[in-house]
Design an enzyme around this catalytic site. Sequence first.
Site, mmCIF file in Angstrom:
data_model
loop_
_atom_site.group_PDB
_atom_site.id
_atom_site.type_symbol
_atom_site.label_atom_id
_atom_site.label_comp_id
_atom_site.label_asym_id
_atom_site.label_seq_id
_atom_site.Cartn_x
_atom_site.Cartn_y
_atom_site.Cartn_z
ATOM 1 N NE ARG A 72 46.174 5.974 -37.893
ATOM 2 C CZ ARG A 72 45.531 6.783 -37.511
ATOM 3 N NH1 ARG A 72 45.525 7.851 -38.152
ATOM 4 N NH2 ARG A 72 44.867 6.874 -36.490
ATOM 5 C CG ASP A 100 44.363 18.683 -34.577
ATOM 6 O OD1 ASP A 100 43.640 18.092 -33.893
ATOM 7 O OD2 ASP A 100 44.783 18.426 -35.856
ATOM 8 C CD GLU A 101 46.535 14.837 -33.685
ATOM 9 O OE1 GLU A 101 46.339 14.048 -32.505
ATOM 10 O OE2 GLU A 101 46.434 14.157 -34.829
ATOM 11 C CD GLN A 122 44.218 8.365 -32.623
ATOM 12 O OE1 GLN A 122 45.146 8.638 -33.722
ATOM 13 N NE2 GLN A 122 43.425 8.792 -32.742
ATOM 14 C CE LYS A 145 42.909 14.260 -34.820
ATOM 15 N NZ LYS A 145 43.317 15.620 -35.686
ATOM 16 C CB THR A 146 40.212 17.664 -39.497
ATOM 17 O OG1 THR A 146 41.292 16.603 -38.812
ATOM 18 C CG2 THR A 146 40.639 18.521 -40.439
#
Length: 776
Positions: A614, A225-226, A256, A33-34
């Site tokens: 993670r 973002d997020e 998330q 996504k980044t």
Amino acid sequence: MENFIDQLNEAQRAPVLHKDGPLMVIAGAGSGKTRVLTFRIAHLMAQGVDAFNILALTFTNKAAREMKKRIADIAGTAETKNLWMGTFHSVFAKLLRYDGDKLGFPSNFTIYDTQDSQRLIASIIKEMGLDKDIYKYKQVQNRISSYKNSLITVKAYFNNPELVEADAMAKRPRMGDIYHNYVERCFKAGAMDFDDLLLRTNELLNRFPDVLAKYQDRFRYILVDEYQDTNHSQYLIVKALSDRYQNICVVGDDAQSIYSFRGANISNILNFQKDYDDVGMYRLEQNYRSTKNIVQAANSIIANNKDQLEKVVWTANDDGPPIIIHRSPTDAEEGRYVANSIWENRMQHQMPNGNFAVLYRTNSQSRSIEDALRKRDIPYRIYGGLSFYQRKEIKDVLSYLRLVVNPKDEEALKRVINFPTRGIGQTTVDKLVVAANHYGRSIFEVIENIDRIDLKINAGTKRKLQDFVTMIQSFQIMNESADAFVLAEHVAKKTGILLEFKKDGTPEGIARMENIEELLNGIQDFVEGQKELDEATGSISEFLEDVALATDLDKDTGDDDRVALMTIHLAKGLEFPYVYIVGMEEDLFPSGMSMNTRSELEEERRLFYVALTRAEKQAYLTYTQNRYRWGKLIDAEPSRFLEEIDEKFVDNQVPIDRAAYRYKPLIDNDIFGEVDKSTLRQTKPKNGTPPLVNKPNENQLRKLRKLKRQLASPTANTNTIDPNLTEGSLVNHTRFGRGKVLNIEGVGNDKKAEIQFDKGDIKKLLLRFAKLEVLS
């Protein structure tokens, strides 16, 4: 310049090329996504969109810096500098510096951190004569924070009978008055807390349509973002700014969303399509981070949640090893298992410590892990512990610097007015506070005019107060021309803080001096870094804002080769080859305080999903049979989340019963020979009862047969003695750590080594049983 688009897969390319109109990117864990955000910004710039017209909002400064660096590599450094990119708090602090004067705030307003807010609230509770056991300042601060994030101003609070009644029922009827006083005191001190940076931005955009129109025109393309972690206040700001052009791109993953405790509202992402017309929907479902086992296991867990957006995360990576589930008898044994596993993995694969992370649900779980890592000499770093900038000596220096920038800063002044000691006692400070409240002025202004006010203060104290003001004013004059480092070094010396700790002479005093030195080093680095930025001056006000808005994960430790220990909430956005998730037990994870409703339980499950994803190569899930809670050893029950993982993806390692392997015979069985039963004396039973015969059951017979096989083998339970082991060898022992062989004696199976271990112990070990690794 446009060939960078070729680096994207088809799913990533689509949202990057979508130029105008609202779009939402549902991005699974590790799906890039980044990359999509950075490439989308670079593509917009390549299409002729002015960098000044792009706003990108992230949740950590670290993420913003990484994105900016990637964009600079594509689009060039000069234009990238013109982007408004950063965390919600840092971007809107910048906006308030420009236009906050319309709300009555100076451009140099101070940003209060949590500790500053709590100190001020504690002072207000004391001044109001309230019971500090009922009005606990931390609870009050949390409540005020939740009000602000929900846009409940002081006026809105008193206009809401339900809120007032709820506080009255909780035996805190003066909560509204504390809130009112807190807001007034912050305003008078020219200060905003973290929540104000959002609340006041909302106030500015709503009360001043011309300001809103200016920023709507400025920010024609907005990226968030997020998005699943945004709270109500953040949501409203983004909605207002994007309303004119509607070129808004949000990226997130409902699976998330784990921050409801601090106001995050998952409905923001779930309802995005209702807020905007003709939303472009894109899904990033290929995971580039983790193995198939980890990805599919995570999918099997999150599938148990009902409230979620549809997506199927997959990966083309290798299957990888199964997820290891390990049970330990106690939390101390759990710590030893984790430490030994890290040691073995590190040695076997020749990897740095930084490849490992230990994640836990609550900070208190770190103790047993820390103990075990220290015993194995494995360096580690705890994230979320006491921040460098929260240490007393650092806060003291920073408080002086805050006063230079904003002399109205009440909390900074109260902290340092008598440190180092200059004969200004608490009674004098209390009189100054009363006078400041009476006249509606800052304490600093009261001291400046102390000759005109009768405070019943003697001449000596009055002179000391005036000297203090004169010193601060001299720093302000210096601040007009000096950079942050030159000023900070001068302040540390001139105030006497360095001398104070030097006179201390204790190890703590020396450590504090070293910390101040490290602070000055950090300021110098900051000044050098600011030289590369447009519109940056390297001033102390820029440094103070950078510090105030930094998160724990943003700070560079200077030594990355450490095992990372952190709560799962802090691990969001990070990745490690090897991840250990400890304490997988009911009432711990899921937390006993988060199982009252389905939505709470689903958030706990999302938290577990975040933790597991993670891991890149290997994940370990550990739980105990018994754990110390509140000083008592209690029985622990495995977490329900362990049962939710499809068993195809796990290796359940339950240790052998200790009774079965504790005994390791040290003698050969042939010294006993066969027993002549005819020589055994039969004991006559009393009262004519038959003799007692202990007849072993089937389980005992199996153990006896196993033991007999072990005894019959002359090499049972022994290790091959390394021929390279000599006197002077450096060795490693699984339990005692590193050591040096002082002496070797005996022959064959009786050979022993006397070893001096690094921790100071000297042990004599029988080599055929000792698990020694020869290092050199």
